[in-house]
Enzyme design. Sequence first.
Site, short mmCIF file in Angstrom:
data_model
loop_
_atom_site.label_atom_id
_atom_site.label_comp_id
_atom_site.label_asym_id
_atom_site.label_seq_id
_atom_site.Cartn_x
_atom_site.Cartn_y
_atom_site.Cartn_z
N HIS A 49 7.96 3.69 -0.40
CA HIS A 49 8.28 2.33 -0.82
C HIS A 49 8.84 2.35 -2.24
CE1 HIS A 49 3.93 2.80 -1.96
NE2 HIS A 49 4.48 2.49 -3.11
C1 T46 Z 1 2.63 3.45 -5.53
C2 T46 Z 1 2.12 4.78 -5.14
C3 T46 Z 1 2.33 5.82 -6.21
C4 T46 Z 1 -5.13 -2.13 -3.02
O1 T46 Z 1 -5.87 -2.94 -2.45
N1 T46 Z 1 -4.99 -2.18 -4.38
C5 T46 Z 1 -4.18 -1.31 -5.06
O2 T46 Z 1 -4.11 -1.42 -6.30
C6 T46 Z 1 -3.45 -0.33 -4.31
C7 T46 Z 1 -2.53 0.64 -5.04
C8 T46 Z 1 -3.60 -0.30 -2.95
N2 T46 Z 1 -4.42 -1.19 -2.34
C9 T46 Z 1 -4.60 -1.07 -0.88
C10 T46 Z 1 -3.38 -1.48 -0.07
C11 T46 Z 1 -3.47 -0.59 1.16
O3 T46 Z 1 -4.27 -1.21 2.12
O4 T46 Z 1 -4.86 0.28 -0.56
C12 T46 Z 1 -4.20 0.64 0.64
C13 T46 Z 1 -3.30 1.86 0.44
O5 T46 Z 1 -2.17 1.46 -0.35
P1 T46 Z 1 -0.71 2.07 -0.10
O6 T46 Z 1 -0.52 2.38 1.32
O7 T46 Z 1 0.28 1.16 -0.76
O8 T46 Z 1 -0.82 3.45 -0.92
P2 T46 Z 1 0.30 4.53 -1.25
O9 T46 Z 1 -0.41 5.76 -1.62
O10 T46 Z 1 1.33 4.62 -0.19
O11 T46 Z 1 1.05 3.95 -2.57
C14 T46 Z 1 0.34 3.79 -3.79
C15 T46 Z 1 0.62 2.41 -4.40
O12 T46 Z 1 0.34 1.39 -3.43
C16 T46 Z 1 2.05 2.25 -4.87
O13 T46 Z 1 2.14 1.11 -5.70
O14 T46 Z 1 3.61 3.33 -6.27
O15 T46 Z 1 0.75 4.79 -4.73
#
Ligand code: T46
Length: 136
Positions: A49
């Site tokens: 993303h």
């Molecule tokens: C990014 C990369 C480097 C939350 O509730 N709060 C938060 O602050 C974050 C970061 C995530 N979440 C929840 C949302 C999803 O249900 O945690 C779950 C996993 O998040 P996501 O699939 O977006 O994680 P990544 O590892 O794909 O991405 C993350 C960050 O979301 C993003 O901003 O830049 O790490």
Amino acid sequence: MQVIKYVFQPHGDERGQLVALEEFKDIPFKIKRVYYMYDTAKGVVRGHHAHKSLEQILVCIHGSCKILLDNGQEKKIIPLEKPYEGLYVANNMWREMYDFSTDAVLMVLASELYDENDYIRNYDDFLNFLKVNKGE
Ligand code: T46
């Protein structure tokens, strides 16, 4: 594409190392949120993303991983394997995190609170967003 990797100053003595990160001093923005990922399963690729306005610094404080950055024109792969190195990830940048070692802890310092509306989770939407916001 310019890659900005910060090398933080460890305060080392005979007891070991300590790294301190202060907003506007070591980190170029106000730190509104810190999160970290660990126990990442083998072969997993996270991210996929971009963000409309969020800025972040990624620090692999234990173990190692790789970060792919893509600005829509150019891609770069940046290994993170030192606890005193921080990779700056600007907004409008597609990112993927992969090749996590089993002991990897990837800590992220973020300029904004969590906001799902700031995410662009589809690559074509990302390219379109860049086109529409060109020059901003
Ligand atoms: C990014 C990369 C480097 C939350 O509730 N709060 C938060 O602050 C974050 C970061 C995530 N979440 C929840 C949302 C999803 O249900 O945690 C779950 C996993 O998040 P996501 O699939 O977006 O994680 P990544 O590892 O794909 O991405 C993350 C960050 O979301 C993003 O901003 O830049 O790490």
